[in-house]
Design an enzyme around this catalytic site. Structure first.
Site, PDB file in Angstrom:
ATOM      1  N   SER A   2     -14.207  -4.360   2.278  1.00 34.64           N
ATOM      2  CA  SER A   2     -15.414  -5.148   1.978  1.00 34.64           C
ATOM      3  C   SER A   2     -15.893  -4.887   0.545  1.00 34.64           C
ATOM      4  O   SER A   2     -16.360  -5.800  -0.143  1.00 34.64           O
ATOM      5  CB  SER A   2     -16.528  -4.788   2.963  1.00 34.64           C
ATOM      6  OG  SER A   2     -16.193  -5.244   4.248  1.00 34.64           O
ATOM      7  N   GLY A  56      -4.085   2.307  -2.782  1.00 33.89           N
ATOM      8  CA  GLY A  56      -4.593   1.416  -1.741  1.00 33.89           C
ATOM      9  C   GLY A  56      -5.319   0.254  -2.398  1.00 33.89           C
ATOM     10  O   GLY A  56      -4.693  -0.728  -2.815  1.00 33.89           O
ATOM     11  N   GLU A 104      -6.222  -5.814   3.858  1.00 27.98           N
ATOM     12  CA  GLU A 104      -6.136  -6.890   2.852  1.00 27.98           C
ATOM     13  C   GLU A 104      -7.357  -6.903   1.921  1.00 27.98           C
ATOM     14  O   GLU A 104      -7.873  -7.960   1.565  1.00 27.98           O
ATOM     15  CB  GLU A 104      -5.922  -8.240   3.523  1.00 27.98           C
ATOM     16  CG  GLU A 104      -4.635  -8.213   4.328  1.00 27.98           C
ATOM     17  CD  GLU A 104      -3.950  -9.543   4.480  1.00 27.98           C
ATOM     18  OE1 GLU A 104      -4.102 -10.402   3.601  1.00 27.98           O
ATOM     19  OE2 GLU A 104      -3.238  -9.691   5.475  1.00 27.98           O
ATOM     20  N   THR A 145       0.817  -1.214   0.000  1.00 28.02           N
ATOM     21  CA  THR A 145       0.000   0.000   0.000  1.00 28.02           C
ATOM     22  C   THR A 145       0.853   1.268   0.000  1.00 28.02           C
ATOM     23  O   THR A 145       1.878   1.353   0.670  1.00 28.02           O
ATOM     24  CB  THR A 145      -0.919   0.004   1.246  1.00 28.02           C
ATOM     25  OG1 THR A 145      -1.662  -1.209   1.259  1.00 28.02           O
ATOM     26  CG2 THR A 145      -1.872   1.184   1.243  1.00 28.02           C
ATOM     27  N   GLU A 146       0.387   2.249  -0.790  1.00 25.54           N
ATOM     28  CA  GLU A 146       1.057   3.561  -0.859  1.00 25.54           C
ATOM     29  C   GLU A 146       0.019   4.646  -0.580  1.00 25.54           C
ATOM     30  O   GLU A 146      -1.186   4.394  -0.696  1.00 25.54           O
ATOM     31  CB  GLU A 146       1.657   3.762  -2.255  1.00 25.54           C
ATOM     32  CG  GLU A 146       2.665   2.697  -2.602  1.00 25.54           C
ATOM     33  CD  GLU A 146       3.379   2.957  -3.923  1.00 25.54           C
ATOM     34  OE1 GLU A 146       3.083   3.980  -4.591  1.00 25.54           O
ATOM     35  OE2 GLU A 146       4.235   2.133  -4.272  1.00 25.54           O
ATOM     36  N   ILE A 202     -25.356  -5.586  24.750  1.00 24.47           N
ATOM     37  CA  ILE A 202     -25.759  -6.480  25.844  1.00 24.47           C
ATOM     38  C   ILE A 202     -25.161  -5.999  27.174  1.00 24.47           C
ATOM     39  O   ILE A 202     -25.770  -6.142  28.233  1.00 24.47           O
ATOM     40  CB  ILE A 202     -25.349  -7.938  25.512  1.00 24.47           C
ATOM     41  CG1 ILE A 202     -26.236  -8.460  24.365  1.00 24.47           C
ATOM     42  CG2 ILE A 202     -25.436  -8.853  26.735  1.00 24.47           C
ATOM     43  CD1 ILE A 202     -25.823  -9.792  23.792  1.00 24.47           C
ATOM     44  N   HIS A 203     -23.997  -5.391  27.113  1.00 26.30           N
ATOM     45  CA  HIS A 203     -23.375  -4.849  28.333  1.00 26.30           C
ATOM     46  C   HIS A 203     -23.985  -3.502  28.751  1.00 26.30           C
ATOM     47  O   HIS A 203     -23.651  -2.997  29.831  1.00 26.30           O
ATOM     48  CB  HIS A 203     -21.868  -4.633  28.128  1.00 26.30           C
ATOM     49  CG  HIS A 203     -21.023  -5.869  28.258  1.00 26.30           C
ATOM     50  ND1 HIS A 203     -20.943  -6.826  27.276  1.00 26.30           N
ATOM     51  CD2 HIS A 203     -20.212  -6.298  29.258  1.00 26.30           C
ATOM     52  CE1 HIS A 203     -20.110  -7.781  27.658  1.00 26.30           C
ATOM     53  NE2 HIS A 203     -19.656  -7.490  28.859  1.00 26.30           N
ATOM     54  N   GLY A 204     -24.812  -2.894  27.884  1.00 25.01           N
ATOM     55  CA  GLY A 204     -25.372  -1.581  28.203  1.00 25.01           C
ATOM     56  C   GLY A 204     -24.257  -0.568  28.425  1.00 25.01           C
ATOM     57  O   GLY A 204     -23.224  -0.605  27.748  1.00 25.01           O
ATOM     58  N   ASN A 251      -1.095   6.872  -2.370  1.00 24.91           N
ATOM     59  CA  ASN A 251      -2.026   7.047  -3.489  1.00 24.91           C
ATOM     60  C   ASN A 251      -2.373   5.751  -4.202  1.00 24.91           C
ATOM     61  O   ASN A 251      -2.901   5.770  -5.312  1.00 24.91           O
ATOM     62  CB  ASN A 251      -1.454   8.057  -4.489  1.00 24.91           C
ATOM     63  CG  ASN A 251      -1.386   9.436  -3.885  1.00 24.91           C
ATOM     64  OD1 ASN A 251      -2.403   9.993  -3.453  1.00 24.91           O
ATOM     65  ND2 ASN A 251      -0.186   9.974  -3.783  1.00 24.91           N
TER      66      ASN A 251
END
Ligand SMILES: Cc1cc2nc3c(=O)[nH]c(=O)nc-3n(C[C@H](O)[C@H](O)[C@H](O)COP(=O)(O)OP(=O)(O)OC[C@H]3O[C@@H](n4cnc5c(N)ncnc54)[C@H](O)[C@@H]3O)c2cc1C
Length: 380
Positions: free
Chosen positions: A367, A131, A364, A126-127, A338-340, A129
Protein backbone atom coordinates in the site's frame (compact mmCIF):
# COMPACT_ATOMS: atom_id res chain seq x y z
CA UNK A 1 -17.35 3.97 -20.33
CA UNK A 2 -20.42 1.76 -20.27
CA UNK A 3 -21.18 0.52 -16.75
CA UNK A 4 -23.34 -2.32 -17.94
CA UNK A 5 -21.45 -5.52 -18.63
CA UNK A 6 -21.51 -6.64 -22.26
CA UNK A 7 -23.18 -9.94 -23.18
CA UNK A 8 -19.74 -11.62 -23.39
CA UNK A 9 -18.63 -10.24 -20.01
CA UNK A 10 -21.91 -11.34 -18.42
CA UNK A 11 -21.51 -14.84 -19.91
CA UNK A 12 -17.96 -15.14 -18.54
CA UNK A 13 -19.19 -14.01 -15.11
CA UNK A 14 -21.93 -16.64 -15.07
CA UNK A 15 -19.67 -19.41 -16.39
CA UNK A 16 -16.84 -18.73 -13.93
CA UNK A 17 -19.23 -18.25 -11.00
CA UNK A 18 -20.92 -21.57 -11.70
CA UNK A 19 -17.57 -23.35 -11.97
CA UNK A 20 -16.17 -21.65 -8.83
CA UNK A 21 -19.26 -22.37 -6.73
CA UNK A 22 -19.32 -26.02 -7.79
CA UNK A 23 -15.64 -26.95 -7.96
CA UNK A 24 -13.69 -24.46 -5.83
CA UNK A 25 -15.76 -23.06 -2.94
CA UNK A 26 -16.70 -26.44 -1.38
CA UNK A 27 -12.97 -27.32 -1.10
CA UNK A 28 -11.55 -23.94 -0.11
CA UNK A 29 -11.47 -24.59 3.66
CA UNK A 30 -9.74 -27.95 3.13
CA UNK A 31 -7.09 -26.45 0.81
CA UNK A 32 -6.52 -23.67 3.33
CA UNK A 33 -6.10 -26.19 6.16
CA UNK A 34 -3.73 -28.46 4.23
CA UNK A 35 -1.99 -25.72 2.16
CA UNK A 36 -2.81 -27.77 -0.92
CA UNK A 37 -2.42 -26.29 -4.41
CA UNK A 38 -5.46 -27.43 -6.44
CA UNK A 39 -3.64 -28.63 -9.54
CA UNK A 40 -6.70 -30.50 -10.89
CA UNK A 41 -8.76 -27.30 -10.72
CA UNK A 42 -6.17 -25.54 -12.87
CA UNK A 43 -6.46 -28.34 -15.44
CA UNK A 44 -10.23 -27.88 -15.50
CA UNK A 45 -9.91 -24.10 -15.74
CA UNK A 46 -7.58 -24.65 -18.68
CA UNK A 47 -10.14 -26.87 -20.43
CA UNK A 48 -12.82 -24.20 -19.92
CA UNK A 49 -10.54 -21.53 -21.43
CA UNK A 50 -10.40 -19.54 -18.18
CA UNK A 51 -6.58 -19.38 -18.19
CA UNK A 52 -6.61 -17.81 -21.66
CA UNK A 53 -9.36 -15.21 -21.20
CA UNK A 54 -7.35 -12.06 -22.04
CA UNK A 55 -5.22 -13.52 -24.85
CA UNK A 56 -6.11 -13.56 -28.56
CA UNK A 57 -7.38 -16.77 -30.11
CA UNK A 58 -4.28 -16.96 -32.34
CA UNK A 59 -2.26 -17.57 -29.14
CA UNK A 60 -4.63 -20.17 -27.72
CA UNK A 61 -6.69 -17.65 -25.74
CA UNK A 62 -10.37 -16.77 -25.59
CA UNK A 63 -9.98 -13.26 -27.04
CA UNK A 64 -11.64 -11.61 -24.04
CA UNK A 65 -10.89 -8.17 -22.62
CA UNK A 66 -9.29 -7.13 -19.33
CA UNK A 67 -12.69 -6.50 -17.72
CA UNK A 68 -13.69 -10.12 -18.46
CA UNK A 69 -10.42 -11.31 -16.96
CA UNK A 70 -10.94 -9.14 -13.84
CA UNK A 71 -14.45 -10.59 -13.49
CA UNK A 72 -12.98 -14.12 -13.62
CA UNK A 73 -10.40 -13.23 -10.92
CA UNK A 74 -13.16 -11.78 -8.72
CA UNK A 75 -15.35 -14.86 -9.09
CA UNK A 76 -12.52 -17.31 -8.35
CA UNK A 77 -11.37 -15.14 -5.42
CA UNK A 78 -14.94 -15.10 -4.06
CA UNK A 79 -14.69 -18.91 -3.85
CA UNK A 80 -11.07 -19.21 -2.64
CA UNK A 81 -8.49 -16.44 -2.15
CA UNK A 82 -5.51 -18.77 -2.64
CA UNK A 83 -6.82 -20.23 -5.89
CA UNK A 84 -7.64 -16.69 -7.00
CA UNK A 85 -4.09 -15.55 -6.30
CA UNK A 86 -2.56 -18.41 -8.27
CA UNK A 87 -4.97 -17.79 -11.14
CA UNK A 88 -4.18 -14.05 -11.20
CA UNK A 89 -0.42 -14.72 -11.03
CA UNK A 90 -0.60 -17.37 -13.78
CA UNK A 91 -2.28 -14.95 -16.18
CA UNK A 92 -0.92 -11.51 -15.19
CA UNK A 93 2.61 -12.48 -14.21
CA UNK A 94 3.32 -15.84 -15.87
CA UNK A 95 1.72 -15.38 -19.28
CA UNK A 96 1.09 -11.66 -19.89
CA UNK A 97 4.75 -10.50 -20.06
CA UNK A 98 5.35 -13.00 -22.88
CA UNK A 99 2.25 -11.71 -24.66
CA UNK A 100 3.33 -8.07 -24.18
CA UNK A 101 7.04 -8.33 -24.93
CA UNK A 102 7.84 -11.78 -26.38
CA UNK A 103 8.94 -12.59 -29.91
CA UNK A 104 6.60 -14.64 -32.12
CA UNK A 105 8.71 -17.75 -31.40
CA UNK A 106 8.50 -17.16 -27.63
CA UNK A 107 4.74 -16.70 -27.84
CA UNK A 108 4.34 -19.95 -29.75
CA UNK A 109 6.67 -21.86 -27.43
CA UNK A 110 5.59 -20.51 -24.03
CA UNK A 111 2.39 -18.44 -24.25
CA UNK A 112 0.19 -20.77 -26.33
CA UNK A 113 0.39 -23.74 -23.88
CA UNK A 114 -0.27 -21.38 -20.96
CA UNK A 115 -3.28 -19.74 -22.63
CA UNK A 116 -4.66 -23.19 -23.41
CA UNK A 117 -4.19 -24.13 -19.75
CA UNK A 118 -1.71 -26.93 -20.51
CA UNK A 119 1.13 -25.33 -18.54
CA UNK A 120 1.61 -22.69 -15.84
CA UNK A 121 4.13 -19.87 -15.68
CA UNK A 122 5.59 -17.71 -12.90
CA UNK A 123 7.36 -14.37 -12.54
CA UNK A 124 10.41 -14.08 -10.30
CA UNK A 125 11.19 -10.51 -9.40
CA UNK A 126 11.36 -10.37 -5.59
CA UNK A 127 14.60 -11.30 -3.80
CA UNK A 128 15.44 -11.59 -0.10
CA UNK A 129 17.08 -8.13 -0.28
CA UNK A 130 15.07 -6.57 -3.11
CA UNK A 131 11.31 -6.33 -2.47
CA UNK A 132 9.73 -2.89 -2.90
CA UNK A 133 13.10 -1.75 -4.23
CA UNK A 134 13.01 -4.22 -7.11
CA UNK A 135 15.71 -2.20 -8.88
CA UNK A 136 18.04 -3.54 -6.19
CA UNK A 137 17.98 -6.96 -7.88
CA UNK A 138 21.17 -8.91 -7.21
CA UNK A 139 20.55 -11.91 -9.45
CA UNK A 140 23.05 -11.72 -12.30
CA UNK A 141 22.98 -13.08 -15.85
CA UNK A 142 26.25 -13.09 -17.78
CA UNK A 143 26.35 -13.68 -21.52
CA UNK A 144 28.72 -16.52 -22.40
CA UNK A 145 28.67 -17.18 -26.14
CA UNK A 146 25.09 -18.04 -27.05
CA UNK A 147 23.95 -18.56 -23.47
CA UNK A 148 23.20 -16.57 -20.35
CA UNK A 149 24.61 -17.97 -17.11
CA UNK A 150 22.33 -16.99 -14.25
CA UNK A 151 23.14 -16.92 -10.53
CA UNK A 152 20.92 -15.64 -7.76
CA UNK A 153 18.02 -16.15 -5.43
CA UNK A 154 14.32 -15.22 -5.53
CA UNK A 155 11.69 -15.47 -2.81
CA UNK A 156 7.89 -15.87 -2.52
CA UNK A 157 7.37 -16.70 -6.19
CA UNK A 158 3.77 -17.72 -6.88
CA UNK A 159 3.18 -20.96 -8.84
CA UNK A 160 6.89 -21.71 -9.43
CA UNK A 161 6.52 -25.25 -8.04
CA UNK A 162 4.02 -26.10 -10.81
CA UNK A 163 5.42 -23.89 -13.56
CA UNK A 164 7.06 -24.96 -16.82
CA UNK A 165 9.09 -21.75 -16.81
CA UNK A 166 9.76 -18.69 -14.65
CA UNK A 167 10.49 -15.23 -16.01
CA UNK A 168 13.50 -14.17 -13.96
CA UNK A 169 14.71 -10.59 -13.64
CA UNK A 170 18.49 -10.30 -13.53
CA UNK A 171 21.22 -7.70 -13.84
CA UNK A 172 22.90 -8.09 -17.24
CA UNK A 173 25.22 -5.07 -17.27
CA UNK A 174 25.60 -1.33 -16.59
CA UNK A 175 24.26 1.59 -18.60
CA UNK A 176 26.20 4.73 -19.59
CA UNK A 177 25.52 6.27 -16.15
CA UNK A 178 26.79 3.20 -14.31
CA UNK A 179 23.29 2.03 -13.33
CA UNK A 180 22.36 -1.65 -13.45
CA UNK A 181 20.62 -2.88 -16.60
CA UNK A 182 17.90 -5.36 -15.66
CA UNK A 183 16.67 -7.92 -18.18
CA UNK A 184 13.84 -10.43 -18.02
CA UNK A 185 14.80 -13.98 -19.02
CA UNK A 186 12.58 -17.02 -19.54
CA UNK A 187 14.08 -19.86 -17.49
CA UNK A 188 12.68 -23.42 -17.84
CA UNK A 189 12.08 -24.88 -14.39
CA UNK A 190 13.85 -28.14 -15.36
CA UNK A 191 17.09 -26.28 -16.19
CA UNK A 192 20.16 -27.72 -14.53
CA UNK A 193 21.17 -25.72 -11.42
CA UNK A 194 17.64 -24.38 -10.86
CA UNK A 195 16.30 -25.34 -7.40
CA UNK A 196 12.70 -24.61 -6.40
CA UNK A 197 11.60 -25.06 -2.78
CA UNK A 198 7.98 -24.61 -1.72
CA UNK A 199 8.24 -24.79 2.08
CA UNK A 200 6.71 -21.50 3.19
CA UNK A 201 4.05 -21.78 5.89
CA UNK A 202 1.79 -18.84 5.03
CA UNK A 203 -0.81 -16.94 7.07
CA UNK A 204 -3.33 -16.93 4.21
CA UNK A 205 -3.82 -17.64 0.49
CA UNK A 206 -2.67 -21.11 1.50
CA UNK A 207 -4.04 -22.86 -1.58
CA UNK A 208 -1.59 -20.78 -3.61
CA UNK A 209 1.84 -22.26 -4.33
CA UNK A 210 4.68 -19.98 -3.14
CA UNK A 211 8.35 -20.81 -3.66
CA UNK A 212 11.94 -19.91 -3.04
CA UNK A 213 14.18 -20.12 -6.12
CA UNK A 214 17.93 -20.68 -6.20
CA UNK A 215 19.80 -20.35 -9.48
CA UNK A 216 23.35 -21.74 -9.57
CA UNK A 217 25.08 -21.39 -12.92
CA UNK A 218 21.81 -21.92 -14.75
CA UNK A 219 22.40 -21.77 -18.52
CA UNK A 220 19.68 -20.65 -20.94
CA UNK A 221 19.94 -19.77 -24.65
CA UNK A 222 20.30 -16.02 -25.24
CA UNK A 223 17.06 -16.19 -27.30
CA UNK A 224 15.24 -16.63 -23.96
CA UNK A 225 15.69 -12.97 -23.10
CA UNK A 226 12.26 -11.33 -23.12
CA UNK A 227 11.99 -8.39 -25.51
CA UNK A 228 14.62 -5.66 -25.39
CA UNK A 229 17.28 -6.77 -22.85
CA UNK A 230 17.83 -3.16 -21.76
CA UNK A 231 14.13 -2.66 -20.95
CA UNK A 232 13.60 -5.33 -18.26
CA UNK A 233 12.89 -2.68 -15.59
CA UNK A 234 10.27 -0.90 -17.72
CA UNK A 235 8.76 -4.26 -18.67
CA UNK A 236 8.15 -5.33 -15.11
CA UNK A 237 6.70 -1.93 -14.19
CA UNK A 238 4.16 -2.37 -17.01
CA UNK A 239 3.55 -6.00 -16.02
CA UNK A 240 2.91 -4.95 -12.41
CA UNK A 241 0.47 -2.22 -13.53
CA UNK A 242 -1.61 -4.94 -15.19
CA UNK A 243 -1.13 -7.30 -12.25
CA UNK A 244 -2.44 -4.66 -9.86
CA UNK A 245 -5.80 -4.68 -11.63
CA UNK A 246 -6.03 -8.41 -10.96
CA UNK A 247 -5.00 -8.10 -7.28
CA UNK A 248 -7.67 -5.39 -6.89
CA UNK A 249 -10.23 -7.71 -8.52
CA UNK A 250 -9.16 -10.50 -6.18
CA UNK A 251 -9.61 -8.22 -3.15
CA UNK A 252 -13.12 -7.39 -4.40
CA UNK A 253 -13.92 -11.11 -4.72
CA UNK A 254 -12.67 -11.98 -1.23
CA UNK A 255 -14.48 -8.98 0.28
CA UNK A 256 -17.68 -9.94 -1.55
CA UNK A 257 -17.52 -13.44 -0.05
CA UNK A 258 -17.03 -12.05 3.47
CA UNK A 259 -19.86 -9.54 2.97
CA UNK A 260 -22.30 -12.22 1.75
CA UNK A 261 -21.55 -14.39 4.79
CA UNK A 262 -22.01 -11.40 7.13
CA UNK A 263 -25.33 -10.39 5.57
CA UNK A 264 -26.70 -13.93 5.77
CA UNK A 265 -25.52 -14.35 9.37
CA UNK A 266 -26.92 -10.95 10.44
CA UNK A 267 -30.38 -11.98 9.21
CA UNK A 268 -30.21 -15.34 11.02
CA UNK A 269 -28.68 -14.38 14.35
CA UNK A 270 -31.13 -13.29 17.07
CA UNK A 271 -30.17 -11.26 20.14
CA UNK A 272 -32.36 -9.16 22.46
CA UNK A 273 -35.37 -10.79 20.83
CA UNK A 274 -34.70 -9.75 17.26
CA UNK A 275 -32.46 -10.41 14.31
CA UNK A 276 -29.17 -8.49 14.68
CA UNK A 277 -29.75 -7.13 11.14
CA UNK A 278 -32.47 -4.95 12.71
CA UNK A 279 -29.87 -3.10 14.81
CA UNK A 280 -28.85 0.09 13.09
CA UNK A 281 -25.22 -0.43 14.16
CA UNK A 282 -25.14 -3.67 12.13
CA UNK A 283 -27.14 -2.19 9.24
CA UNK A 284 -24.68 0.69 8.90
CA UNK A 285 -21.74 -1.71 8.81
CA UNK A 286 -23.42 -3.74 6.06
CA UNK A 287 -24.36 -0.60 4.12
CA UNK A 288 -20.77 0.67 4.22
CA UNK A 289 -19.42 -2.74 3.23
CA UNK A 290 -21.76 -3.03 0.22
CA UNK A 291 -21.02 0.52 -0.93
CA UNK A 292 -17.26 0.23 -0.62
CA UNK A 293 -17.16 -3.11 -2.44
CA UNK A 294 -19.20 -1.64 -5.29
CA UNK A 295 -16.91 1.38 -5.48
CA UNK A 296 -13.81 -0.83 -5.52
CA UNK A 297 -15.34 -2.99 -8.28
CA UNK A 298 -16.04 0.10 -10.38
CA UNK A 299 -12.43 1.21 -9.90
CA UNK A 300 -11.25 -2.20 -11.13
CA UNK A 301 -13.48 -1.98 -14.21
CA UNK A 302 -12.29 1.55 -14.97
CA UNK A 303 -8.61 0.62 -14.79
CA UNK A 304 -9.28 -2.50 -16.92
CA UNK A 305 -11.24 -0.46 -19.44
CA UNK A 306 -8.44 2.12 -19.75
CA UNK A 307 -5.94 -0.70 -20.35
CA UNK A 308 -8.16 -2.18 -23.06
CA UNK A 309 -8.46 1.24 -24.74
CA UNK A 310 -4.66 1.52 -24.88
CA UNK A 311 -4.84 4.57 -22.60
CA UNK A 312 -2.52 5.23 -19.62
CA UNK A 313 -3.75 3.24 -16.62
CA UNK A 314 -0.86 3.25 -14.12
CA UNK A 315 -2.57 5.66 -11.70
CA UNK A 316 -5.99 4.00 -11.97
CA UNK A 317 -4.49 0.50 -11.46
CA UNK A 318 -2.81 1.76 -8.28
CA UNK A 319 -6.01 3.54 -7.17
CA UNK A 320 -7.92 0.28 -7.63
CA UNK A 321 -5.30 -1.94 -5.95
CA UNK A 322 -4.86 0.39 -2.97
CA UNK A 323 -8.55 1.07 -2.43
CA UNK A 324 -9.77 -2.49 -3.03
CA UNK A 325 -7.16 -4.07 -0.76
CA UNK A 326 -7.61 -1.62 2.13
CA UNK A 327 -11.40 -1.63 1.74
CA UNK A 328 -11.38 -5.41 1.48
CA UNK A 329 -9.40 -5.73 4.70
CA UNK A 330 -11.93 -3.50 6.51
CA UNK A 331 -14.84 -5.48 5.06
CA UNK A 332 -13.38 -8.84 6.12
CA UNK A 333 -12.67 -7.46 9.59
CA UNK A 334 -16.24 -6.16 9.93
CA UNK A 335 -17.59 -9.48 8.66
CA UNK A 336 -15.90 -11.17 11.64
CA UNK A 337 -17.28 -8.45 13.96
CA UNK A 338 -20.82 -9.09 12.73
CA UNK A 339 -20.35 -12.81 13.41
CA UNK A 340 -19.13 -12.08 16.97
CA UNK A 341 -17.40 -15.05 18.61
CA UNK A 342 -18.52 -17.38 15.83
CA UNK A 343 -16.55 -15.26 13.37
CA UNK A 344 -13.40 -16.06 15.32
CA UNK A 345 -13.99 -19.78 14.74
CA UNK A 346 -12.67 -21.48 11.61
CA UNK A 347 -15.97 -23.28 11.11
CA UNK A 348 -17.69 -20.10 9.88
CA UNK A 349 -15.08 -19.42 7.22
CA UNK A 350 -14.87 -15.63 7.65
CA UNK A 351 -11.51 -15.61 9.44
CA UNK A 352 -9.99 -17.23 6.31
CA UNK A 353 -11.09 -14.24 4.24
CA UNK A 354 -9.27 -11.85 6.60
CA UNK A 355 -6.08 -13.94 6.45
CA UNK A 356 -6.33 -14.18 2.66
CA UNK A 357 -7.05 -10.53 2.00
CA UNK A 358 -4.08 -9.26 4.03
CA UNK A 359 -1.80 -10.36 1.19
CA UNK A 360 -3.56 -7.91 -1.16
CA UNK A 361 -2.03 -5.02 0.81
CA UNK A 362 1.45 -6.50 0.32
CA UNK A 363 1.80 -8.36 -3.01
CA UNK A 364 2.51 -6.60 -6.33
CA UNK A 365 3.52 -3.45 -4.47
CA UNK A 366 2.56 -2.68 -0.87
CA UNK A 367 0.00 0.00 0.00
CA UNK A 368 2.89 2.36 0.76
CA UNK A 369 4.33 1.76 -2.71
CA UNK A 370 0.89 2.32 -4.32
CA UNK A 371 0.74 5.72 -2.61
CA UNK A 372 4.23 6.50 -3.96
CA UNK A 373 3.16 5.47 -7.49
CA UNK A 374 0.02 7.62 -7.27
CA UNK A 375 1.95 10.61 -5.89
CA UNK A 376 4.45 10.27 -8.77
CA UNK A 377 1.58 10.17 -11.26
CA UNK A 378 0.25 13.37 -9.68
CA UNK A 379 3.59 15.01 -10.46
CA UNK A 380 4.86 15.18 -6.85
C1 LIG B 1 2.20 -14.88 -0.84
C2 LIG B 1 3.13 -14.01 -1.64
C3 LIG B 1 3.21 -14.18 -3.02
C4 LIG B 1 4.12 -13.41 -3.79
N1 LIG B 1 4.26 -13.66 -5.13
C5 LIG B 1 5.26 -13.05 -5.82
C6 LIG B 1 5.56 -13.41 -7.17
O1 LIG B 1 4.88 -14.25 -7.78
N2 LIG B 1 6.62 -12.81 -7.80
C7 LIG B 1 7.39 -11.88 -7.17
O2 LIG B 1 8.32 -11.39 -7.79
N3 LIG B 1 7.11 -11.49 -5.90
C8 LIG B 1 6.09 -12.06 -5.20
N4 LIG B 1 5.84 -11.70 -3.88
C9 LIG B 1 6.64 -10.66 -3.26
C10 LIG B 1 5.89 -9.34 -3.01
O3 LIG B 1 5.64 -8.70 -4.23
C11 LIG B 1 6.73 -8.51 -2.03
O4 LIG B 1 6.56 -9.12 -0.75
C12 LIG B 1 6.32 -7.06 -1.96
O5 LIG B 1 6.64 -6.40 -3.17
C13 LIG B 1 7.00 -6.30 -0.81
O6 LIG B 1 8.37 -6.55 -0.74
P1 LIG B 1 9.03 -7.00 0.67
O7 LIG B 1 8.18 -8.07 1.18
O8 LIG B 1 10.46 -7.26 0.47
O9 LIG B 1 8.83 -5.76 1.62
P2 LIG B 1 9.83 -4.51 1.82
O10 LIG B 1 10.09 -3.86 0.50
O11 LIG B 1 10.98 -4.90 2.65
O12 LIG B 1 8.90 -3.52 2.66
C14 LIG B 1 8.72 -3.62 4.08
C15 LIG B 1 7.85 -2.44 4.51
O13 LIG B 1 8.52 -1.20 4.19
C16 LIG B 1 7.68 -0.40 3.36
N5 LIG B 1 8.49 0.35 2.40
C17 LIG B 1 9.47 -0.14 1.57
N6 LIG B 1 9.95 0.84 0.80
C18 LIG B 1 9.26 1.98 1.13
C19 LIG B 1 9.30 3.33 0.68
N7 LIG B 1 10.12 3.73 -0.30
N8 LIG B 1 8.45 4.20 1.26
C20 LIG B 1 7.58 3.81 2.24
N9 LIG B 1 7.51 2.54 2.70
C21 LIG B 1 8.33 1.64 2.15
C22 LIG B 1 6.75 -1.40 2.67
O14 LIG B 1 5.59 -0.78 2.20
C23 LIG B 1 6.50 -2.40 3.78
O15 LIG B 1 5.50 -1.92 4.63
C24 LIG B 1 4.92 -12.42 -3.14
C25 LIG B 1 4.79 -12.23 -1.75
C26 LIG B 1 3.94 -13.02 -1.00
C27 LIG B 1 3.88 -12.81 0.49
Amino acid sequence: MNFELTKEQQMIKEMVREFAEKEIEPNAAKWDETACFPVEIFKKMGELGILGIPFPEQYGGAGGDTISYAIAVEEIGRACGGTGLSYAAAVSLGASPIYYFGTEEQKQQWLVPMAKGETLGAFGLTEPNAGSDAGGTRTKAVLDGDEYIINGEKCWITNAGYARQVIITAVTGKDGRGKNIISAIIVPTDASGFTIRCNYDKMGVRASNTCELVLENVRVPKENVLGDPTKGFKQFLYTLDGGRISIAALAVGIAQAAFEKALKYAKERTQFGQSISKFQAIQFKLADMAMEIELARNMVYKAAWLKDQGKPFTKEASFAKLFASETGFRVCNQAIQIHGGYGYMKEYGVERHLRDIKLMEIGEGTSEIQRLVIARQLGC
